[in-house]
Structures are given as structure tokens and as C-alpha cells.
Design a protein around this motif. Structure first.
Motif, short mmCIF file in Angstrom:
data_model
loop_
_atom_site.label_atom_id
_atom_site.label_comp_id
_atom_site.label_asym_id
_atom_site.label_seq_id
_atom_site.Cartn_x
_atom_site.Cartn_y
_atom_site.Cartn_z
N GLN A 46 -46.68 90.59 51.47
CA GLN A 46 -46.11 89.82 50.36
C GLN A 46 -44.93 88.96 50.81
OE1 GLN A 46 -45.19 93.05 47.75
NE2 GLN A 46 -47.22 93.07 46.83
N SER A 48 -43.49 85.50 52.54
CA SER A 48 -43.81 84.11 52.90
C SER A 48 -42.74 83.60 53.85
CB SER A 48 -43.91 83.22 51.67
OG SER A 48 -42.63 83.02 51.10
N GLU A 74 -51.72 83.52 55.01
CA GLU A 74 -50.53 83.51 54.16
C GLU A 74 -50.80 84.13 52.80
OE1 GLU A 74 -47.79 80.04 54.27
OE2 GLU A 74 -49.52 79.08 55.21
N THR A 75 -49.76 84.75 52.25
CA THR A 75 -49.88 85.35 50.93
C THR A 75 -49.86 84.28 49.84
OG1 THR A 75 -48.90 86.94 49.40
CG2 THR A 75 -47.37 85.72 50.78
N LYS A 76 -50.58 84.53 48.79
CA LYS A 76 -50.60 83.60 47.65
C LYS A 76 -49.52 83.97 46.62
CE LYS A 76 -54.32 81.57 49.18
NZ LYS A 76 -54.07 81.07 50.48
N THR A 77 -49.11 85.25 46.62
CA THR A 77 -48.12 85.73 45.66
C THR A 77 -46.97 86.43 46.39
OG1 THR A 77 -49.38 87.76 45.40
CG2 THR A 77 -49.79 86.01 43.79
N PRO A 78 -46.05 85.66 46.95
CA PRO A 78 -44.97 86.29 47.72
C PRO A 78 -43.93 86.98 46.83
CG PRO A 78 -44.65 83.93 47.65
CD PRO A 78 -45.96 84.21 46.98
N ARG A 79 -43.48 88.16 47.27
CA ARG A 79 -42.35 88.86 46.63
C ARG A 79 -41.08 88.66 47.45
NH1 ARG A 79 -43.13 94.91 45.70
NH2 ARG A 79 -40.95 94.67 45.17
N THR A 81 -39.18 86.19 50.71
CA THR A 81 -39.22 84.95 51.47
C THR A 81 -38.37 85.12 52.74
OG1 THR A 81 -37.31 84.01 50.32
CG2 THR A 81 -39.50 83.50 49.43
N LYS A 118 -37.67 87.25 46.48
CA LYS A 118 -37.94 85.92 45.91
C LYS A 118 -37.34 85.76 44.52
CE LYS A 118 -41.40 82.53 44.94
NZ LYS A 118 -42.75 82.21 44.60
N ASP A 119 -37.50 86.78 43.67
CA ASP A 119 -37.06 86.65 42.29
C ASP A 119 -35.54 86.65 42.14
OD1 ASP A 119 -39.70 86.57 41.53
OD2 ASP A 119 -39.81 88.72 41.10
#
Length: 173
Positions: A46, A48, A74-79, A81, A118-119
Motif C-alpha cells: 500500500q 506509493s 504500483e498500488t492503486k490505493t496507497p495508504r 507515500t 497519506k491521509d
């Protein structure tokens, strides 16, 4: 003291030391870094990685994507970075005064990274890793150019392994 009492004392001391060692070893919590039970492999998938501006930086990034995704891309839904910055330098080490050139050299690839959620933007880990790869400079120019590229690629793969291990360790906490 009699030999029987010495034997009993030695036996009691031996049993006590075995119990103490067993107690110390039971407190040890060593786990493999990439064990499924730790959840690191799922967390790594998870992550990116930011774009880099150089060929060597792209080599490092590609290797990190391969390691993190276990070859899935590569991940499509990164948690998480990773802001990645990569630089490389090449230098001669064996100077030949007769020809005013170097017969050997080294390539150093340095990767700096910042791992964030990421969030929230919370920084989980930031570090810099560097790897040096030695190289022989042939007299033919094209061969010298290829040797430099191969040396950069070797160093890029190694520094990516180190960065990936740092990231995995940070995510395992």
C-alpha cells in the motif's frame, strides 16, 4: 563438604541455570520482518513512491515498486507515500599520470526518503542511504559508458533494498 553434597549442589545449580536461561529465551520476541503475521507485506503493498528526475532515480523507484508490490506493480490505493530523492556521482580512484586518466572508479548512489501516512501526512520515517559500487574503466569509450551504467544500476538496486528494509521496519511498528 562431602562428594554427595557437592554433586547435589552442582545439580541444583545446573537446573537453576537451565530455568533461568529458559525464562530469558521465552521473553525474546524475534519475528521475521516480512512474516505474514506482522502484516508488513500488506502494508508494503500500500506504499506509493514519488517520481524521480533521473535515470538512476527511476532505477531505484522501479526496484522499490517491485519489492513493495512483490512484483505486482504500483498500488492503486496507497495508504502510505514515500517522497524519494536520488542522486549519483562517479569518480576515479586509480589515477594514471602517464595517460592523465583513471583506470578504476566508484559510483555512489544516495537515496533520501520520507515515509508518510497519506491521509494524515504524519511522518513515519525519514532517512538517507548510500551505496558505493566499484568500477573498472576500460579504454574503449562505449565500454566505459556501459560499465558506468552497469555500476549505477548495481548501486541503485542495492540502495533500493536498503530503503525497502527501512520502510518495512517502520511499517512493522
Amino acid at each position: 563438604m562431602s562428594s554427595d553434597s557437592l554433586f547435589k549442589f552442582a545439580r541444583i545449580a545446573g537446573v537453576a541455570s537451565l530455568v533461568a536461561v529458559a525464562g530469558l529465551l521465552s521473553a525474546c520476541q524475534v519475528k521475521p520482518l516480512y512474516a505474514v503475521s506482522t502484516g508488513v507485506t500488506q502494508k508494503l503493498s500500500q506504499v506509493s513512491f514519488s517520481e524521480t528526475g533521473s535515470r538512476v532515480g527511476q532505477e531505484v523507484r522501479n526496484q522499490l515498486i517491485f519489492i513493495a508490490g512483490r512484483g505486482a506493480g504500483e498500488t492503486k490505493t496507497p495508504r502510505y507515500t514515500v517522497d524519494l530523492s536520488v542522486s549519483s556521482s562517479i569518480g576515479g580512484v586509480l589515477y594514471l599520470p602517464s595517460s592523465d586518466t583513471s583506470a578504476a572508479g566508484r559510483t555512489t548512489v544516495t537515496a533520501s526518503f520520507v515515509l508518510k501516512e497519506k491521509d494524515t501526512g504524519k511522518v513515519l520515517k525519514s532517512s538517507t542511504r548510500a551505496v558505493t559500487s566499484l568500477i573498472d574503466f576500460p579504454t574503449q569509450e562505449f565500454a566505459k559508458y556501459r560499465a558506468i551504467l552497469n555500476s549505477e544500476d548495481r548501486a541503485a538496486r542495492e540502495v533500493a533494498e536498503m530503503v525497502a528494509a527501512d520502510i518495512a521496519a517502520a511499517l512493522s511498528r
